[in-house]
Design an enzyme around this catalytic site. Structure first.
Site, PDB file in Angstrom:
ATOM      1  N   LYS A  61      54.623 -41.382  96.619  1.00  0.00           N
ATOM      2  CA  LYS A  61      53.688 -41.057  97.705  1.00  0.00           C
ATOM      3  C   LYS A  61      52.301 -41.623  97.388  1.00  0.00           C
ATOM      4  O   LYS A  61      51.621 -42.167  98.274  1.00  0.00           O
ATOM      5  CB  LYS A  61      53.621 -39.532  97.907  1.00  0.00           C
ATOM      6  CG  LYS A  61      54.887 -38.963  98.529  1.00  0.00           C
ATOM      7  CD  LYS A  61      54.940 -37.429  98.439  1.00  0.00           C
ATOM      8  CE  LYS A  61      56.267 -36.901  98.992  1.00  0.00           C
ATOM      9  NZ  LYS A  61      56.427 -35.433  98.838  1.00  0.00           N
ATOM     10  N   GLN A  93      53.515 -30.290  96.141  1.00  0.00           N
ATOM     11  CA  GLN A  93      54.893 -30.750  95.959  1.00  0.00           C
ATOM     12  C   GLN A  93      55.796 -29.565  95.612  1.00  0.00           C
ATOM     13  O   GLN A  93      55.520 -28.806  94.691  1.00  0.00           O
ATOM     14  CB  GLN A  93      54.938 -31.817  94.843  1.00  0.00           C
ATOM     15  CG  GLN A  93      56.306 -32.427  94.622  1.00  0.00           C
ATOM     16  CD  GLN A  93      56.786 -33.275  95.805  1.00  0.00           C
ATOM     17  OE1 GLN A  93      56.011 -34.006  96.421  1.00  0.00           O
ATOM     18  NE2 GLN A  93      58.064 -33.183  96.131  1.00  0.00           N
ATOM     19  N   ASP A 109      51.526 -31.462 105.214  1.00  0.00           N
ATOM     20  CA  ASP A 109      52.975 -31.301 105.355  1.00  0.00           C
ATOM     21  C   ASP A 109      53.348 -30.427 106.553  1.00  0.00           C
ATOM     22  O   ASP A 109      54.536 -30.227 106.828  1.00  0.00           O
ATOM     23  CB  ASP A 109      53.561 -30.670 104.087  1.00  0.00           C
ATOM     24  CG  ASP A 109      54.022 -31.723 103.095  1.00  0.00           C
ATOM     25  OD1 ASP A 109      54.447 -32.799 103.537  1.00  0.00           O
ATOM     26  OD2 ASP A 109      53.949 -31.466 101.879  1.00  0.00           O
TER      27      ASP A 109
END
Ligand code: NAD
Length: 292
Positions: A56, A100, A123
């Protein structure tokens, strides 16, 4: 061209197109003195998580987004993690905050997700953004479902009124995928999970089938309508006889292929689109920076 290549939905290619489309948007934001910046928090030593975060960050950098990784040890306390999230929330140079998952076992993810400012929730996992999605009123969309919808739209431009089925009801994938198909794609949606009775009966009437169960080979031809578009989100790493590792999806690919109109491969399908959608969300947040 073989039957297989005609039917494959190329996630790498779609992700490349999406990332290319972000470059002029990033340039425009930078011209107003804003450097789109993505903070990534990784707690612990999970090898897959390290690979995902590295990818990422690398892909961010490639298109002009500044990545700011924070690597914390596995024994990080809840207080330390809350303090870092608070600091990033208050830092005007940070536009997106990525936590994460999974976190180490001693940390329950939900309170930390909720600690992220919804305006930086890259997210789309805070209750605020999930609530917006549930009533179809904007907000930041979760990356994997957003990427899946783009792959579906690459094959079926007009999804209005189609029957979609989603296998899986997790907060991360299945549930937001169903909401997105309902509101953004105007489909009728069946959601199937591990307690559903006769799940294959619901799925084999679906024009669009999205599978996110994490059960390799679950979807056999009995689950699939002829001419359906099938999106395989599942990723399971298995060890082959020679000791090498490979990734497989939830769909029995070779058996299902003759039936479908189009299908995503694993790997090279949903995975690249998830990252591209994360970058798109970062750009959206940077574009809206200072507007609210
Ligand atoms: P999860 O374990 O949180 O949820 C799995 C869901 O599948 C549950 O709702 C469960 O009820 C359902 N399920 C399990 N067995 C089933 C069965 N036999 N029949 C019907 N439903 C069943 O998992 P998740 O986080 O939603 O992830 C699902 C899969 O997607 C995993 O393989 C994960 O690695 C993968 N994933 C891929 C990406 C990507 O970018 N490609 C992103 C996120 C997750």
């Amino acid at each position: 061209m073989t039957q297989k290549s005609q039917k494959l939905i190329d996630g790498l290619q779609e992700a490349r197109l999406l990332k290319d489309s972000l470059i002029p948007r990033i340039k425009a934001v930078r011209e107003r003195g804003v450097v789109p910046t993505l903070a990534a928090i990784l707690v612990g030593d999970n090898p897959s998580s390290h690979v995902y975060v590295a990818s990422k960050c690398r892909q961010s950098q490639e298109i002009g987004i500044k990545p700011v990784p924070h690597f914390l040890p596995a024994d990080t306390s809840a207080q330390t993690l809350f303090e870092l999230i608070k600091k990033l929330n208050e830092d005007p140079r940070i536009h997106g905050i990525l936590l994460q998952l999974p976190l180490p076992a001693h940390l329950d993810a939900r309170p930390f997700i909720e600690a992220i400012d919804p305006r930086k929730d890259v997210d789309g996992l805070t209750l605020t953004n999930m609530g917006r999605l549930a009533v179809g009123s904007g907000g930041i969309l979760p990356c994997t479902p957003k990427g899946c919808l783009r792959l579906i739209k690459s094959v079926i431009a007009n999804t209005t009124g189609l029957h979609a089925a989603v296998v899986g009801r997790s907060h991360l994938v299945g549930n937001p995928m169903a909401q997105l198909l309902l509101h953004a794609a105007d489909c009728s949606v069946s959601v199937v999970h591990h307690l559903s009775r006769a799940p294959e009966r619901l799925c084999r009437h679906a024009d669009v089938l999205v599978v996110a169960a994490g059960v390799p080979g679950l979807i056999t031809p009995q689950w699939v309508k002829e001419g359906a578009v099938v999106i395989d989100v599942g990723i399971t790493q298995i060890e082959k006889e020679d000791g090498s590792k490979m990734l497989i999806g939830d769909v029995a690919f070779d058996e299902v292929l003759p039936l479908v109109r189009a299908i995503t491969p694993v790997p090279g399908g949903v995975g690249p689109m998830t990252v591209a959608s994360l970058l798109e969300n970062t750009v959206e947040l940077a574009e809206s920076y200072g507007m609210s």
